[in-house]
Design a protein around this motif. Structure first.
Motif, PDB file in Angstrom:
ATOM      1  N   MET A   1      32.750  46.203  48.536  1.00 17.38           N
ATOM      2  CA  MET A   1      32.157  47.564  48.206  1.00 17.38           C
ATOM      3  C   MET A   1      32.809  47.772  46.589  1.00 17.38           C
ATOM      4  O   MET A   1      32.651  48.497  45.847  1.00 17.38           O
ATOM      5  CB  MET A   1      31.552  48.465  48.397  1.00 17.38           C
ATOM      6  CG  MET A   1      30.646  49.316  48.319  1.00 17.38           C
ATOM      7  SD  MET A   1      30.865  50.853  49.308  1.00 17.38           S
ATOM      8  CE  MET A   1      28.420  50.293  50.120  1.00 17.38           C
ATOM      9  N   ALA A   2      34.130  47.818  46.697  1.00 16.73           N
ATOM     10  CA  ALA A   2      35.295  49.304  45.417  1.00 16.73           C
ATOM     11  C   ALA A   2      34.896  47.370  44.588  1.00 16.73           C
ATOM     12  O   ALA A   2      35.114  46.112  44.081  1.00 16.73           O
ATOM     13  CB  ALA A   2      36.436  49.086  46.108  1.00 16.73           C
ATOM     14  N   THR A  45      35.832  59.614  53.271  1.00 16.37           N
ATOM     15  CA  THR A  45      36.440  58.311  54.144  1.00 16.37           C
ATOM     16  C   THR A  45      35.249  57.303  54.653  1.00 16.37           C
ATOM     17  O   THR A  45      34.557  57.836  53.991  1.00 16.37           O
ATOM     18  CB  THR A  45      37.106  58.606  55.416  1.00 16.37           C
ATOM     19  OG1 THR A  45      37.755  58.576  56.818  1.00 16.37           O
ATOM     20  CG2 THR A  45      35.380  60.260  56.108  1.00 16.37           C
ATOM     21  N   ASP A  46      35.497  56.245  55.212  1.00 11.40           N
ATOM     22  CA  ASP A  46      35.453  55.379  55.200  1.00 11.40           C
ATOM     23  C   ASP A  46      34.672  54.868  56.534  1.00 11.40           C
ATOM     24  O   ASP A  46      33.656  54.453  56.668  1.00 11.40           O
ATOM     25  CB  ASP A  46      36.133  53.752  54.319  1.00 11.40           C
ATOM     26  CG  ASP A  46      37.531  53.703  55.410  1.00 11.40           C
ATOM     27  OD1 ASP A  46      38.298  54.463  55.667  1.00 11.40           O
ATOM     28  OD2 ASP A  46      37.928  52.611  55.317  1.00 11.40           O
ATOM     29  N   VAL A  85      26.484  59.498  52.110  1.00 10.78           N
ATOM     30  CA  VAL A  85      26.109  59.109  51.348  1.00 10.78           C
ATOM     31  C   VAL A  85      25.183  57.582  51.858  1.00 10.78           C
ATOM     32  O   VAL A  85      25.554  56.847  52.590  1.00 10.78           O
ATOM     33  CB  VAL A  85      26.240  57.872  50.071  1.00 10.78           C
ATOM     34  CG1 VAL A  85      26.206  57.263  49.179  1.00 10.78           C
ATOM     35  CG2 VAL A  85      28.086  59.367  49.515  1.00 10.78           C
ATOM     36  N   ILE A  86      23.861  58.170  52.312  1.00  7.75           N
ATOM     37  CA  ILE A  86      23.089  57.243  53.139  1.00  7.75           C
ATOM     38  C   ILE A  86      23.017  55.930  51.990  1.00  7.75           C
ATOM     39  O   ILE A  86      23.130  54.955  52.980  1.00  7.75           O
ATOM     40  CB  ILE A  86      21.480  58.020  53.084  1.00  7.75           C
ATOM     41  CG1 ILE A  86      21.951  58.944  53.781  1.00  7.75           C
ATOM     42  CG2 ILE A  86      20.495  56.919  54.296  1.00  7.75           C
ATOM     43  CD1 ILE A  86      22.031  59.073  55.375  1.00  7.75           C
ATOM     44  N   CYS A  87      22.571  55.795  50.897  1.00  9.77           N
ATOM     45  CA  CYS A  87      22.313  54.368  50.414  1.00  9.77           C
ATOM     46  C   CYS A  87      22.922  55.209  48.857  1.00  9.77           C
ATOM     47  O   CYS A  87      22.283  55.636  48.618  1.00  9.77           O
ATOM     48  CB  CYS A  87      20.592  54.701  50.186  1.00  9.77           C
ATOM     49  SG  CYS A  87      20.197  52.917  49.211  1.00  9.77           S
ATOM     50  N   HIS A 100      34.275  54.972  50.532  1.00  6.62           N
ATOM     51  CA  HIS A 100      34.304  55.519  51.014  1.00  6.62           C
ATOM     52  C   HIS A 100      32.635  56.471  51.481  1.00  6.62           C
ATOM     53  O   HIS A 100      32.173  56.732  49.624  1.00  6.62           O
ATOM     54  CB  HIS A 100      34.904  56.718  50.786  1.00  6.62           C
ATOM     55  CG  HIS A 100      36.243  56.103  51.656  1.00  6.62           C
ATOM     56  ND1 HIS A 100      37.410  56.788  51.517  1.00  6.62           N
ATOM     57  CD2 HIS A 100      37.160  54.720  51.482  1.00  6.62           C
ATOM     58  CE1 HIS A 100      38.539  56.495  51.685  1.00  6.62           C
ATOM     59  NE2 HIS A 100      38.070  55.093  52.017  1.00  6.62           N
ATOM     60  N   LEU A 101      31.912  56.676  51.967  1.00 12.28           N
ATOM     61  CA  LEU A 101      30.819  56.906  52.109  1.00 12.28           C
ATOM     62  C   LEU A 101      30.497  58.241  52.905  1.00 12.28           C
ATOM     63  O   LEU A 101      29.126  58.706  52.338  1.00 12.28           O
ATOM     64  CB  LEU A 101      29.687  56.077  53.136  1.00 12.28           C
ATOM     65  CG  LEU A 101      29.395  54.762  51.788  1.00 12.28           C
ATOM     66  CD1 LEU A 101      28.284  54.168  52.497  1.00 12.28           C
ATOM     67  CD2 LEU A 101      29.002  54.588  50.743  1.00 12.28           C
TER      68      LEU A 101
END
Length: 156
Positions: A1-2, A45-46, A85-87, A100-101
Protein backbone atom coordinates in the motif's frame (compact mmCIF):
# COMPACT_ATOMS: atom_id res chain seq x y z
CA UNK A 1 0.00 0.00 0.00
CA UNK A 2 2.91 2.37 0.65
CA UNK A 3 4.39 4.13 -2.33
CA UNK A 4 7.94 3.34 -3.36
CA UNK A 5 10.52 5.93 -2.39
CA UNK A 6 8.90 6.56 1.00
CA UNK A 7 10.81 5.53 4.09
CA UNK A 8 9.28 4.81 7.47
CA UNK A 9 11.89 2.38 8.87
CA UNK A 10 13.57 4.96 11.10
CA UNK A 11 10.40 6.14 12.83
CA UNK A 12 10.13 5.11 16.45
CA UNK A 13 7.30 2.94 17.72
CA UNK A 14 5.18 4.21 20.60
CA UNK A 15 2.68 2.84 23.07
CA UNK A 16 -0.48 4.91 22.69
CA UNK A 17 -2.61 5.62 25.75
CA UNK A 18 -5.89 7.45 26.10
CA UNK A 19 -5.11 10.93 27.46
CA UNK A 20 -8.35 10.93 29.47
CA UNK A 21 -8.16 7.59 31.35
CA UNK A 22 -4.62 6.27 30.58
CA UNK A 23 -5.94 3.05 28.99
CA UNK A 24 -3.35 1.51 26.64
CA UNK A 25 -4.89 1.62 23.16
CA UNK A 26 -2.06 0.31 20.97
CA UNK A 27 1.53 -0.82 21.37
CA UNK A 28 2.39 -0.12 17.71
CA UNK A 29 1.77 3.61 17.34
CA UNK A 30 3.79 5.77 14.99
CA UNK A 31 3.89 9.56 14.62
CA UNK A 32 2.07 10.53 11.44
CA UNK A 33 1.09 13.58 9.43
CA UNK A 34 -2.30 13.75 7.79
CA UNK A 35 -1.84 13.39 4.03
CA UNK A 36 -4.68 15.78 3.24
CA UNK A 37 -3.52 18.40 5.79
CA UNK A 38 0.19 18.32 6.65
CA UNK A 39 -0.35 20.73 9.58
CA UNK A 40 -2.29 18.02 11.46
CA UNK A 41 -0.20 15.77 13.76
CA UNK A 42 -1.52 12.30 14.49
CA UNK A 43 -0.45 8.87 15.60
CA UNK A 44 -1.30 5.85 13.48
CA UNK A 45 -1.12 2.08 13.61
CA UNK A 46 -1.41 -0.68 11.06
CA UNK A 47 -2.99 -3.22 13.40
CA UNK A 48 -6.60 -2.81 14.52
CA UNK A 49 -6.68 -2.10 18.27
CA UNK A 50 -8.16 -5.17 19.96
CA UNK A 51 -10.55 -4.69 22.87
CA UNK A 52 -9.53 -1.07 23.50
CA UNK A 53 -11.59 1.01 21.07
CA UNK A 54 -14.89 0.71 19.24
CA UNK A 55 -16.63 2.58 16.46
CA UNK A 56 -18.90 5.46 17.38
CA UNK A 57 -21.29 7.44 15.20
CA UNK A 58 -21.77 7.23 11.46
CA UNK A 59 -19.26 7.11 8.63
CA UNK A 60 -18.27 10.45 7.13
CA UNK A 61 -16.05 11.95 4.44
CA UNK A 62 -13.56 14.79 4.78
CA UNK A 63 -13.81 18.00 2.76
CA UNK A 64 -10.21 17.68 1.59
CA UNK A 65 -10.33 14.14 0.20
CA UNK A 66 -12.85 11.36 -0.34
CA UNK A 67 -11.62 8.88 2.27
CA UNK A 68 -14.48 7.20 4.16
CA UNK A 69 -13.87 7.55 7.92
CA UNK A 70 -15.48 6.45 11.17
CA UNK A 71 -14.63 7.73 14.65
CA UNK A 72 -13.25 5.42 17.33
CA UNK A 73 -13.71 5.86 21.08
CA UNK A 74 -11.85 4.44 24.07
CA UNK A 75 -13.82 1.55 25.55
CA UNK A 76 -12.77 2.46 29.11
CA UNK A 77 -13.89 6.12 29.22
CA UNK A 78 -15.91 6.61 26.01
CA UNK A 79 -13.95 9.59 24.67
CA UNK A 80 -13.31 9.84 20.93
CA UNK A 81 -9.59 9.20 20.42
CA UNK A 82 -9.34 9.04 16.64
CA UNK A 83 -10.82 7.42 13.57
CA UNK A 84 -10.46 4.47 11.21
CA UNK A 85 -10.05 4.95 7.48
CA UNK A 86 -12.78 2.54 6.32
CA UNK A 87 -12.06 3.12 2.64
CA UNK A 88 -9.11 5.26 1.49
CA UNK A 89 -9.62 7.41 -1.60
CA UNK A 90 -7.45 6.83 -4.68
CA UNK A 91 -5.28 10.00 -4.29
CA UNK A 92 -4.43 9.04 -0.69
CA UNK A 93 -3.61 5.47 -1.71
CA UNK A 94 -1.28 6.73 -4.44
CA UNK A 95 0.53 9.28 -2.26
CA UNK A 96 3.36 8.50 0.15
CA UNK A 97 1.70 6.57 2.98
CA UNK A 98 2.62 3.86 5.46
CA UNK A 99 -0.54 1.78 5.09
CA UNK A 100 -1.77 2.69 8.59
CA UNK A 101 -5.55 3.05 8.62
CA UNK A 102 -6.12 3.53 12.37
CA UNK A 103 -5.50 7.18 13.27
CA UNK A 104 -5.28 8.70 16.76
CA UNK A 105 -5.59 12.43 17.47
CA UNK A 106 -2.42 13.72 19.15
CA UNK A 107 -4.54 15.75 21.59
CA UNK A 108 -6.48 12.61 22.62
CA UNK A 109 -3.61 10.16 23.21
CA UNK A 110 -0.25 10.07 24.93
CA UNK A 111 2.54 8.49 22.89
CA UNK A 112 5.41 6.88 24.80
CA UNK A 113 8.34 5.65 22.73
CA UNK A 114 9.04 1.96 23.25
CA UNK A 115 12.39 0.65 24.38
CA UNK A 116 13.94 -2.67 23.51
CA UNK A 117 15.37 -4.85 26.34
CA UNK A 118 18.79 -3.19 25.98
CA UNK A 119 17.20 0.20 26.69
CA UNK A 120 17.64 1.49 23.14
CA UNK A 121 14.77 3.20 21.34
CA UNK A 122 12.96 0.68 19.21
CA UNK A 123 12.48 1.65 15.56
CA UNK A 124 9.53 0.40 13.52
CA UNK A 125 11.58 -2.45 11.99
CA UNK A 126 13.35 -3.30 15.25
CA UNK A 127 12.66 -6.20 17.61
CA UNK A 128 9.08 -6.62 18.78
CA UNK A 129 8.62 -6.31 22.53
CA UNK A 130 5.78 -8.84 22.59
CA UNK A 131 8.21 -11.71 21.99
CA UNK A 132 10.76 -10.61 24.59
CA UNK A 133 9.39 -11.78 27.89
CA UNK A 134 6.87 -10.51 30.37
CA UNK A 135 5.68 -6.94 30.03
CA UNK A 136 4.41 -4.79 32.88
CA UNK A 137 2.38 -1.60 32.91
CA UNK A 138 3.41 1.38 35.03
CA UNK A 139 0.64 3.92 34.58
CA UNK A 140 0.69 4.22 30.84
CA UNK A 141 4.23 2.97 30.28
CA UNK A 142 4.94 -0.53 29.06
CA UNK A 143 8.33 -1.89 30.02
CA UNK A 144 10.02 -5.27 29.74
CA UNK A 145 10.99 -7.15 32.89
CA UNK A 146 14.68 -6.46 32.18
CA UNK A 147 14.01 -2.72 32.30
CA UNK A 148 12.33 -2.68 35.73
CA UNK A 149 15.53 -1.82 37.59
CA UNK A 150 16.06 1.33 35.52
CA UNK A 151 12.56 2.53 36.44
CA UNK A 152 12.88 1.53 40.09
CA UNK A 153 10.05 -0.98 39.71
CA UNK A 154 9.71 -4.14 41.74
CA UNK A 155 8.63 -7.53 40.46
CA UNK A 156 5.42 -8.62 42.19
Amino acid sequence: MASSGCTFEDRSVAVLCCRFCRQVLSSRGMRAVLLADTDTDLYSTDIPPSGTVDFIGSCYFTEICKCKLKNIACLKCGNVVGYHVICPCKPCLLSCNNGHLWMFHSQAVIGINRLDPSGAWMASRGPQAAGQGTLFFFGCERVALGQLARFGGKHR
